[in-house]
Write a protein that holds these residues in place. Sequence first.
Motif, PDB file in Angstrom:
ATOM      1  N   ALA A  29     -17.917   7.958  -5.679  1.00 23.66           N
ATOM      2  CA  ALA A  29     -19.207   8.595  -5.416  1.00 23.66           C
ATOM      3  C   ALA A  29     -19.067  10.018  -4.898  1.00 23.66           C
ATOM      4  CB  ALA A  29     -20.012   7.760  -4.421  1.00 23.66           C
ATOM      5  N   VAL A  30     -17.873  10.361  -4.356  1.00 22.46           N
ATOM      6  CA  VAL A  30     -17.654  11.718  -3.843  1.00 22.46           C
ATOM      7  C   VAL A  30     -16.633  12.469  -4.702  1.00 22.46           C
ATOM      8  CG1 VAL A  30     -18.351  11.172  -1.482  1.00 22.46           C
ATOM      9  CG2 VAL A  30     -15.939  10.896  -2.157  1.00 22.46           C
ATOM     10  N   GLY A  31     -16.370  11.966  -5.898  1.00 22.92           N
ATOM     11  CA  GLY A  31     -15.521  12.697  -6.832  1.00 22.92           C
ATOM     12  C   GLY A  31     -14.041  12.401  -6.767  1.00 22.92           C
ATOM     13  N   ALA A  32     -13.616  11.360  -6.050  1.00 17.43           N
ATOM     14  CA  ALA A  32     -12.189  11.029  -6.002  1.00 17.43           C
ATOM     15  C   ALA A  32     -11.700  10.640  -7.384  1.00 17.43           C
ATOM     16  CB  ALA A  32     -11.936   9.890  -5.021  1.00 17.43           C
ATOM     17  N   GLY A  33     -10.544  11.172  -7.773  1.00 17.57           N
ATOM     18  CA  GLY A  33      -9.944  10.828  -9.056  1.00 17.57           C
ATOM     19  C   GLY A  33      -9.095   9.582  -8.978  1.00 17.57           C
ATOM     20  N   LEU A  34      -8.362   9.429  -7.871  1.00 19.43           N
ATOM     21  CA  LEU A  34      -7.552   8.244  -7.611  1.00 19.43           C
ATOM     22  C   LEU A  34      -7.947   7.647  -6.275  1.00 19.43           C
ATOM     23  CD1 LEU A  34      -3.898   9.236  -8.671  1.00 19.43           C
ATOM     24  CD2 LEU A  34      -5.473   7.729  -9.899  1.00 19.43           C
ATOM     25  N   VAL A  35      -8.013   6.324  -6.223  1.00 16.64           N
ATOM     26  CA  VAL A  35      -8.351   5.608  -4.994  1.00 16.64           C
ATOM     27  C   VAL A  35      -7.210   4.680  -4.629  1.00 16.64           C
ATOM     28  CG1 VAL A  35      -9.964   4.040  -3.862  1.00 16.64           C
ATOM     29  CG2 VAL A  35     -10.815   5.714  -5.518  1.00 16.64           C
ATOM     30  N   VAL A  36      -6.753   4.776  -3.385  1.00 16.09           N
ATOM     31  CA  VAL A  36      -5.709   3.906  -2.851  1.00 16.09           C
ATOM     32  C   VAL A  36      -6.365   2.774  -2.063  1.00 16.09           C
ATOM     33  CG1 VAL A  36      -3.719   3.758  -1.299  1.00 16.09           C
ATOM     34  CG2 VAL A  36      -4.132   5.857  -2.619  1.00 16.09           C
ATOM     35  N   HIS A  85      -6.291 -12.059   4.802  1.00 18.42           N
ATOM     36  CA  HIS A  85      -5.828 -13.197   5.595  1.00 18.42           C
ATOM     37  C   HIS A  85      -4.406 -13.023   6.122  1.00 18.42           C
ATOM     38  CE1 HIS A  85      -9.271 -14.756   3.384  1.00 18.42           C
ATOM     39  NE2 HIS A  85      -9.360 -15.710   4.296  1.00 18.42           N
ATOM     40  N   GLY A  86      -3.841 -11.829   5.983  1.00 22.01           N
ATOM     41  CA  GLY A  86      -2.518 -11.566   6.528  1.00 22.01           C
ATOM     42  C   GLY A  86      -1.424 -12.413   5.917  1.00 22.01           C
ATOM     43  N   ASN A  87      -1.589 -12.799   4.643  1.00 18.28           N
ATOM     44  CA  ASN A  87      -0.595 -13.685   4.029  1.00 18.28           C
ATOM     45  C   ASN A  87       0.014 -13.126   2.754  1.00 18.28           C
ATOM     46  OD1 ASN A  87      -2.808 -13.892   2.374  1.00 18.28           O
ATOM     47  ND2 ASN A  87      -2.967 -16.129   2.464  1.00 18.28           N
ATOM     48  N   ALA A  88      -0.237 -11.841   2.450  1.00 21.01           N
ATOM     49  CA  ALA A  88       0.326 -11.254   1.234  1.00 21.01           C
ATOM     50  C   ALA A  88       0.321  -9.738   1.341  1.00 21.01           C
ATOM     51  CB  ALA A  88      -0.470 -11.682  -0.001  1.00 21.01           C
ATOM     52  N   LEU A  89       1.440  -9.126   0.934  1.00 19.02           N
ATOM     53  CA  LEU A  89       1.533  -7.675   0.847  1.00 19.02           C
ATOM     54  C   LEU A  89       1.097  -7.204  -0.533  1.00 19.02           C
ATOM     55  CD1 LEU A  89       5.055  -7.183   2.466  1.00 19.02           C
ATOM     56  CD2 LEU A  89       2.909  -6.380   3.450  1.00 19.02           C
ATOM     57  N   GLY A  90       0.447  -6.041  -0.584  1.00 27.65           N
ATOM     58  CA  GLY A  90       0.069  -5.489  -1.878  1.00 27.65           C
ATOM     59  C   GLY A  90      -0.642  -4.165  -1.727  1.00 27.65           C
ATOM     60  N   GLY A  91      -0.664  -3.386  -2.799  1.00 24.61           N
ATOM     61  CA  GLY A  91      -1.376  -2.110  -2.809  1.00 24.61           C
ATOM     62  C   GLY A  91      -1.857  -1.811  -4.207  1.00 24.61           C
ATOM     63  N   SER A  92      -2.776  -0.856  -4.325  1.00 25.01           N
ATOM     64  CA  SER A  92      -3.300  -0.524  -5.649  1.00 25.01           C
ATOM     65  C   SER A  92      -3.713   0.930  -5.734  1.00 25.01           C
ATOM     66  CB  SER A  92      -4.502  -1.415  -5.991  1.00 25.01           C
ATOM     67  OG  SER A  92      -5.593  -1.154  -5.121  1.00 25.01           O
ATOM     68  N   GLY A 125       0.819  -1.206   0.000  1.00 29.86           N
ATOM     69  CA  GLY A 125       0.000   0.000   0.000  1.00 29.86           C
ATOM     70  C   GLY A 125       0.850   1.251   0.000  1.00 29.86           C
ATOM     71  N   MET A 126       1.964   1.241   0.740  1.00 30.22           N
ATOM     72  CA  MET A 126       2.853   2.393   0.747  1.00 30.22           C
ATOM     73  C   MET A 126       3.504   2.583  -0.627  1.00 30.22           C
ATOM     74  SD  MET A 126       2.525   3.938   3.542  1.00 30.22           S
ATOM     75  CE  MET A 126       3.742   5.159   3.052  1.00 30.22           C
ATOM     76  N   GLY A 127       3.748   1.498  -1.350  1.00 29.86           N
ATOM     77  CA  GLY A 127       4.265   1.619  -2.700  1.00 29.86           C
ATOM     78  C   GLY A 127       3.274   2.336  -3.605  1.00 29.86           C
ATOM     79  N   ALA A 128       1.984   2.048  -3.398  1.00 27.36           N
ATOM     80  CA  ALA A 128       0.944   2.710  -4.187  1.00 27.36           C
ATOM     81  C   ALA A 128       0.882   4.196  -3.873  1.00 27.36           C
ATOM     82  CB  ALA A 128      -0.406   2.052  -3.924  1.00 27.36           C
ATOM     83  N   ILE A 129       0.921   4.547  -2.588  1.00 28.67           N
ATOM     84  CA  ILE A 129       0.880   5.963  -2.204  1.00 28.67           C
ATOM     85  C   ILE A 129       2.142   6.673  -2.692  1.00 28.67           C
ATOM     86  CG2 ILE A 129       0.810   7.573  -0.260  1.00 28.67           C
ATOM     87  CD1 ILE A 129      -0.783   5.428   1.262  1.00 28.67           C
ATOM     88  N   GLY A 130       3.278   6.015  -2.530  1.00 29.74           N
ATOM     89  CA  GLY A 130       4.532   6.604  -2.987  1.00 29.74           C
ATOM     90  C   GLY A 130       4.543   6.860  -4.476  1.00 29.74           C
ATOM     91  N   ALA A 131       3.855   6.017  -5.235  1.00 28.09           N
ATOM     92  CA  ALA A 131       3.815   6.185  -6.684  1.00 28.09           C
ATOM     93  C   ALA A 131       3.073   7.453  -7.088  1.00 28.09           C
ATOM     94  CB  ALA A 131       3.167   4.968  -7.336  1.00 28.09           C
ATOM     95  N   VAL A 132       2.081   7.838  -6.299  1.00 26.66           N
ATOM     96  CA  VAL A 132       1.365   9.088  -6.580  1.00 26.66           C
ATOM     97  C   VAL A 132       2.342  10.253  -6.551  1.00 26.66           C
ATOM     98  CG1 VAL A 132      -0.409  10.687  -5.753  1.00 26.66           C
ATOM     99  CG2 VAL A 132      -0.824   8.228  -5.679  1.00 26.66           C
ATOM    100  N   PHE A 133       3.153  10.283  -5.523  1.00 25.15           N
ATOM    101  CA  PHE A 133       4.101  11.387  -5.356  1.00 25.15           C
ATOM    102  C   PHE A 133       5.224  11.295  -6.386  1.00 25.15           C
ATOM    103  CE2 PHE A 133       2.910  10.258  -0.772  1.00 25.15           C
ATOM    104  CZ  PHE A 133       1.656  10.827  -0.927  1.00 25.15           C
ATOM    105  N   GLN A 134       5.732  10.078  -6.587  1.00 24.28           N
ATOM    106  CA  GLN A 134       6.841   9.879  -7.507  1.00 24.28           C
ATOM    107  C   GLN A 134       6.468  10.259  -8.942  1.00 24.28           C
ATOM    108  OE1 GLN A 134       9.872   8.955  -6.791  1.00 24.28           O
ATOM    109  NE2 GLN A 134      10.771   8.354  -8.756  1.00 24.28           N
ATOM    110  N   ALA A 135       5.255   9.934  -9.335  1.00 24.29           N
ATOM    111  CA  ALA A 135       4.863  10.103 -10.731  1.00 24.29           C
ATOM    112  C   ALA A 135       4.198  11.439 -11.036  1.00 24.29           C
ATOM    113  CB  ALA A 135       3.913   8.974 -11.143  1.00 24.29           C
ATOM    114  N   LEU A 136       3.567  12.055 -10.043  1.00 19.80           N
ATOM    115  CA  LEU A 136       2.702  13.195 -10.345  1.00 19.80           C
ATOM    116  C   LEU A 136       3.147  14.530  -9.762  1.00 19.80           C
ATOM    117  CD1 LEU A 136      -0.811  11.519  -9.929  1.00 19.80           C
ATOM    118  CD2 LEU A 136       0.514  11.850 -12.034  1.00 19.80           C
TER     119      LEU A 136
END
Length: 413
Positions: free
Chosen positions: A197-204, A214-221, A88-99
């Motif tokens: 529904a409230v106008g968000a352009g990007l959703v993390v 299930h606490g068995n995999a890391l990931g973000g989007s 998830g932090m990789g996803a948030i970091g990508a917003v800053f890194q790319a934009l």
Amino acid sequence: MSEKKNYGFTTTVLHNDRRKGIEHGSLHKPLHTSVAFGYDDARQLASVFQGKEPGFRYGRQGNPTISALEDKITRMEDGLATICFATGMGAIGAVFQALLKAGDHVVSSSFLFGNTNSLWQTVAGQGVGVDFVDATDVAHVEAALKPHTRIVFVETIANPRTQVADLARIGALCKARGILYVVDNTMTTPYLFRPKAVGAGLVVNALTKSIGGHGNALGGSLTDTGEYDWSAYPNIAANYKRNPAPQWGMAQIRAKGLRDFGASLGPEAAHHIAVGAETLALRMERTSSNALALARMLEADERVAAVHYPGLASHPQHGIASELFRAYGSLFSFELKDGIDCFDYLNRMDIAISASNLGDTRTLVIPVAHTIFFEMGAERRASMGIAESLIRVSVGIEDPADLLADFAAALQG
């Protein structure tokens, strides 16, 4: 599975892979571990690299297993496209890194996950202005806006004090000003709430949490909802403008935030998350009802100083949460009265586990000030309303009576 039929949330998630066909009739998208993809025609390889036709280039930028998960999350969020990341932090970091670039400005909720707060501090040290505001009132966000504000960032329900952002009004403000609105939906998940529904352009979404479950995999989007007009964003490079404007943002994020930054989700984790997502709605119904029962019990106990949960009528944003969310989620926090040691209390529990994850099938508890928010210091914690005795609870799917008894017995001392 028909593209035309409007199925319910769980039916859609369960059968989404079959919409595009799966090898050998498998019910799950198979696990593809290859990092390279060969083409019989070298011209086709070049065409894929140039974005003229779909295909896979290299494992760092995705593979069929990850692509299937991205499509599943896009459907869950009712979006246009999704990019998955290692965390998830990789996803948030990508917003800053790319934009973002030096000289830009961001307005962020001050009620943030500790690591997100830390990342903002890093970004601020690299020439991007960051103002933290109380996002429970849109007036605070509006007062912080500047001509060069590029992004407004909020969490739906803050971790760990459960403040709920003024989501709809902030969305309307961002739309009126042409500002990209980024909403972290981790605490609610797309089952309880869709930020589109409230106008968000990007959703993390931190897929590690409730979506994987299930606490068995890391990931973000990151999901592009289609609500933001990328033709108005000043930081899109010319080479990402070859396609229609609605695709510009994700094209740049996939290149600069995933390909260049390298925070790639592995196929094994993607497979775990995709399977876990099938029961998201069932788990969120159970964990939300368990959380509400626990919060009500603790609020009524004289040994508890405060309980922070949007499902309680006493919560300052109970009205907003009731209006927007299907249920109030699996996370709450509470403070013990003076004289009750939080460590001793946690050590008396038999079912709840002292651990730092969220959104697991098991109930997890953690003393916030001494662990995940320790690094930020007492002054910053106080400004965020984090008491020294605050305990965060991520409620699981255990039998309700067992959970209530465990929390009550620990209070007996």
